[in-house]
Design a protein around this motif. Structure first.
Motif, PDB file in Angstrom:
ATOM      1  N   ASN A 122       1.031  -1.058   0.009  1.00 23.51           N
ATOM      2  CA  ASN A 122       0.080  -0.068  -0.010  1.00 23.51           C
ATOM      3  C   ASN A 122       0.937   1.285  -0.092  1.00 23.51           C
ATOM      4  OD1 ASN A 122      -1.101   2.287   1.763  1.00 23.51           O
ATOM      5  ND2 ASN A 122      -2.832   1.212   0.962  1.00 23.51           N
ATOM      6  N   LYS A 123       0.459   2.184  -0.827  1.00 23.66           N
ATOM      7  CA  LYS A 123       1.357   3.308  -0.565  1.00 23.66           C
ATOM      8  C   LYS A 123       0.392   4.762  -0.172  1.00 23.66           C
ATOM      9  CE  LYS A 123       1.227   2.740  -5.239  1.00 23.66           C
ATOM     10  NZ  LYS A 123       1.801   2.538  -6.748  1.00 23.66           N
ATOM     11  N   GLU A 124      -0.746   4.580  -0.239  1.00 22.35           N
ATOM     12  CA  GLU A 124      -1.631   5.645   0.476  1.00 22.35           C
ATOM     13  C   GLU A 124      -1.321   6.062   1.706  1.00 22.35           C
ATOM     14  OE1 GLU A 124      -2.761   3.408  -1.514  1.00 22.35           O
ATOM     15  OE2 GLU A 124      -3.952   3.919  -3.183  1.00 22.35           O
ATOM     16  N   VAL A 147       7.187  -3.117  -1.642  1.00 20.14           N
ATOM     17  CA  VAL A 147       6.668  -4.094  -2.404  1.00 20.14           C
ATOM     18  C   VAL A 147       6.392  -3.397  -3.697  1.00 20.14           C
ATOM     19  CG1 VAL A 147       4.872  -5.513  -2.915  1.00 20.14           C
ATOM     20  CG2 VAL A 147       5.862  -5.626  -0.677  1.00 20.14           C
ATOM     21  N   ASP A 148       6.103  -2.038  -3.876  1.00 20.35           N
ATOM     22  CA  ASP A 148       5.595  -1.538  -4.868  1.00 20.35           C
ATOM     23  C   ASP A 148       6.849  -1.376  -5.820  1.00 20.35           C
ATOM     24  OD1 ASP A 148       4.450   0.463  -6.642  1.00 20.35           O
ATOM     25  OD2 ASP A 148       4.556   2.145  -5.481  1.00 20.35           O
ATOM     26  N   SER A 149       6.843  -1.917  -7.185  1.00 20.47           N
ATOM     27  CA  SER A 149       7.905  -2.398  -8.173  1.00 20.47           C
ATOM     28  C   SER A 149       9.108  -1.504  -7.985  1.00 20.47           C
ATOM     29  CB  SER A 149       7.545  -2.721  -9.369  1.00 20.47           C
ATOM     30  OG  SER A 149       6.914  -1.854 -10.068  1.00 20.47           O
ATOM     31  N   GLU A 150       8.507  -0.001  -8.291  1.00 17.71           N
ATOM     32  CA  GLU A 150       9.810   0.778  -8.353  1.00 17.71           C
ATOM     33  C   GLU A 150      10.634   1.061  -7.309  1.00 17.71           C
ATOM     34  OE1 GLU A 150       6.533   1.289  -8.850  1.00 17.71           O
ATOM     35  OE2 GLU A 150       6.435   1.815 -10.940  1.00 17.71           O
ATOM     36  N   HIS A 151       9.837   0.935  -5.889  1.00 16.08           N
ATOM     37  CA  HIS A 151      10.468   1.089  -4.732  1.00 16.08           C
ATOM     38  C   HIS A 151      11.426  -0.032  -4.119  1.00 16.08           C
ATOM     39  CE1 HIS A 151       7.507   4.095  -5.530  1.00 16.08           C
ATOM     40  NE2 HIS A 151       8.229   5.046  -4.653  1.00 16.08           N
ATOM     41  N   MET A 213      -1.417   9.889 -11.697  1.00 18.13           N
ATOM     42  CA  MET A 213      -1.316  10.058 -10.016  1.00 18.13           C
ATOM     43  C   MET A 213      -0.436   9.247  -9.426  1.00 18.13           C
ATOM     44  SD  MET A 213      -1.709  12.085  -7.646  1.00 18.13           S
ATOM     45  CE  MET A 213      -2.884  13.460  -7.515  1.00 18.13           C
ATOM     46  N   ASN A 214      -0.457   7.999  -9.990  1.00 18.05           N
ATOM     47  CA  ASN A 214       0.240   6.790  -9.310  1.00 18.05           C
ATOM     48  C   ASN A 214       1.992   7.141  -9.088  1.00 18.05           C
ATOM     49  OD1 ASN A 214       0.701   4.321  -8.171  1.00 18.05           O
ATOM     50  ND2 ASN A 214       1.522   3.492 -10.275  1.00 18.05           N
ATOM     51  N   LYS A 215       2.220   7.716 -10.361  1.00 19.71           N
ATOM     52  CA  LYS A 215       3.681   8.071 -10.552  1.00 19.71           C
ATOM     53  C   LYS A 215       3.989   9.338  -9.477  1.00 19.71           C
ATOM     54  CE  LYS A 215       5.332   5.462 -12.213  1.00 19.71           C
ATOM     55  NZ  LYS A 215       5.914   4.282 -11.821  1.00 19.71           N
ATOM     56  N   LEU A 217       2.438   9.831  -6.630  1.00 22.49           N
ATOM     57  CA  LEU A 217       2.377   9.205  -5.161  1.00 22.49           C
ATOM     58  C   LEU A 217       3.553   8.721  -5.155  1.00 22.49           C
ATOM     59  CD1 LEU A 217      -1.455   7.751  -5.063  1.00 22.49           C
ATOM     60  CD2 LEU A 217      -0.654   9.991  -4.166  1.00 22.49           C
ATOM     61  N   GLU A 218       4.047   8.061  -6.024  1.00 23.67           N
ATOM     62  CA  GLU A 218       5.054   7.291  -5.986  1.00 23.67           C
ATOM     63  C   GLU A 218       6.570   8.320  -5.649  1.00 23.67           C
ATOM     64  OE1 GLU A 218       4.021   3.089  -8.364  1.00 23.67           O
ATOM     65  OE2 GLU A 218       5.555   4.557  -9.316  1.00 23.67           O
ATOM     66  N   ILE A 219       6.216   9.451  -6.069  1.00 29.88           N
ATOM     67  CA  ILE A 219       7.390  10.218  -6.030  1.00 29.88           C
ATOM     68  C   ILE A 219       7.390  10.698  -4.183  1.00 29.88           C
ATOM     69  CG2 ILE A 219       8.381  12.622  -5.990  1.00 29.88           C
ATOM     70  CD1 ILE A 219       6.983  12.886  -8.807  1.00 29.88           C
TER      71      ILE A 219
HETATM   72 MG    MG Z   1       4.390   1.148  -8.699  1.00 29.44          MG
END
Ligand code: MG
Ligand code: NDP
Length: 384
Positions: A122-124, A147-151, A213-215, A217-219
């Motif tokens: 979860n990122k939120e 777990v988020d693939s970028e992170h 927005m996903n990107k 939020l990932e920032i």
């Molecule tokens: Mg991701």
């Protein structure tokens, strides 16, 4: 001794992938807790297979409904209180937080108070409550493995070298609307927007990928996870989705992590870290990858990227307001009450009006309150 895993959000895209990974990893892990929102049919089937100590359903009514279909040793709990009870009482070495949206704030906050591993999908929740969560984790010794693939990619590239990090290149496939002109956004059917070209994910994150927005939020997620300024996080559009992110070190060297786009890879890594276990998944076939291409994102077409940067620069409760406004705007879009192009407009209005009075010393109450207000405001704008 088997490692005990609790999966919060076991009926979702990440949750079901995680159970697939755990089934294949075999005897080393034991599933001790599961939670669902409303999909009680699936969670009770999962419980019959994995025989956890606890199952949480979204509401008391749903908990009552599934009780008789659960194995005899499984306790059923419900709602936010139930999630808190699982975190407090269920035997666990790892909590996989795979609930979608800001509903994960309370379980994440409770879980980081324990000296356990958090496999964080979860990122939120982290975006809303970043400084509070990171501080609690530092105090308790909880280990947060993204777990988020970028992170996960960034985490893997940084191992042992965090102090030399100078820049993050956050890659993104560009989502389903990458090559569609902004003028056509509102004429594209929702079901087409819900078909991501590279990843099969839940509905909310798929819409967030389309607005980018996903990107955004990932920032913010990267900013809190890796303690780096937002100005040192660049977004790169990489349509092939083979490089999952890159890090640049002080000497100018860049490391990247590459893999086929399959969430089971970062999920497995967060569970087995620091070990790398075998997997049945495909490898990248480099002879078939014709090119690895990169371009900067189009900030005019995708204003959500800048909205996210604005919120993280403002700090305080602004990221919580951003997250909540986005969650509500996406819900209203999925309900059919606003057009796709209105999603960023609604979020912009909410964060512009947001009163960010308390910048430091925030409590979880302040964050939940800011989120609640932002959701109400977003909904009022969507339905006015
Ligand atoms: Mg991701
Ligand atoms: P899904 O929508 O597929 O699943 C969400 C899960 O959370 C389900 O188990 C759902 O239960 C549960 N849930 C939703 N709302 C509530 C609530 N209010 N209370 C309790 N449980 C709730 O989402 P994803 O698996 O796609 O995403 C989960 C998280 O991981 C998100 O934060 C997302 O951003 C992040 N993520 C996902 C990726 C992916 O590939 N899917 C990639 C990177 C990050 P039910 O279905 O039973 O109602």
């Amino acid at each position: 001794m088997k490692k005990k895993v609790v999966i919060l959000g076991s009926t979702g895209s990440i949750g079901t992938n995680a159970l697939d990974v755990l089934s294949r990893l075999g005897g080393e892990f034991e599933v001790t807790g599961l939670s669902a929102g409303s999909n009680i049919g699936l969670v009770s089937a999962q419980a019959r297979k994995f025989r956890p100590k606890f199952v949480c359903a979204g509401t008391k009514e749903l908990a009552y409904k599934i009780k008789s279909s659960l194995p005899s040793g499984t306790k059923v709990v419900a709602g936010t209180g139930g999630l808190k009870e699982i975190v407090a009482s269920c035997p666990a070495d790892i909590f996989l937080i795979a609930i979608s949206g800001t509903a994960a704030i309370i379980p994440l906050v409770e879980a980081v108070k324990k000296n356990k591993r958090i496999a964080l999908a979860n990122k939120e929740a982290l975006i809303s409550a970043g400084p509070v969560v990171m501080e609690l984790a530092a105090k308790s010794g909880a280990e947060i493995i993204p777990v988020d693939s970028e992170h996960s990619a960034i985490f893997q590239c940084l191992e042992g070298k965090r102090e030399y990090l100078s820049r993050i290149y956050l890659t993104g496939s560009g989502g389903p609307l990458l090559d569609v002109s902004a003028a056509k956004f509102d004429s594209i059917a929702r079901r087409r927007i819900l078909k991501h070209p590279k990843w099969k994910m839940g509905r909310k994150i798929t819409i967030d990928s389309a607005t980018m927005m996903n990107k955004g939020l990932e920032i913010i997620e990267a900013r809190y996870l890796f303690g780096i300024g937002e100005d040192k996080i660049d977004v790169l559009i990489h349509p092939e989705a083979i490089i999952h992110s890159m890090v640049e070190f002080a000497d100018g060297a860049v490391l990247a992590q590459l893999a086929v786009p399959d969430m089971r890879i970062p999920i497995q890594y967060a569970l087995t870290y620091p070990a790398r276990k075998g997997s049945h998944l495909k490898s990248v076939d480099f002879t078939k990858v014709k090119a690895l291409s990169f371009r900067p994102p189009d900030g005019k077409k995708f204003p959500c990227l800048e909205l996210a940067r604005r919120a993280v620069r403002a700090g305080g409760t602004s990221p919580a307001a951003l997250c909540a406004a986005d969650e509500e705007a996406v819900r209203c879009y999925l309900e059919g009450s606003i057009k796709f192009s209105e999603i960023p407009e609604v979020i912009e209005k909410v964060i512009s009006r947001h009163k960010n009075t308390k910048k430091t010393g925030l409590s979880i109450g302040d964050i939940l309150d800011a989120g609640r207000r932002a959701k109400e405001e977003a909904r009022a704008i969507c339905y006015h």
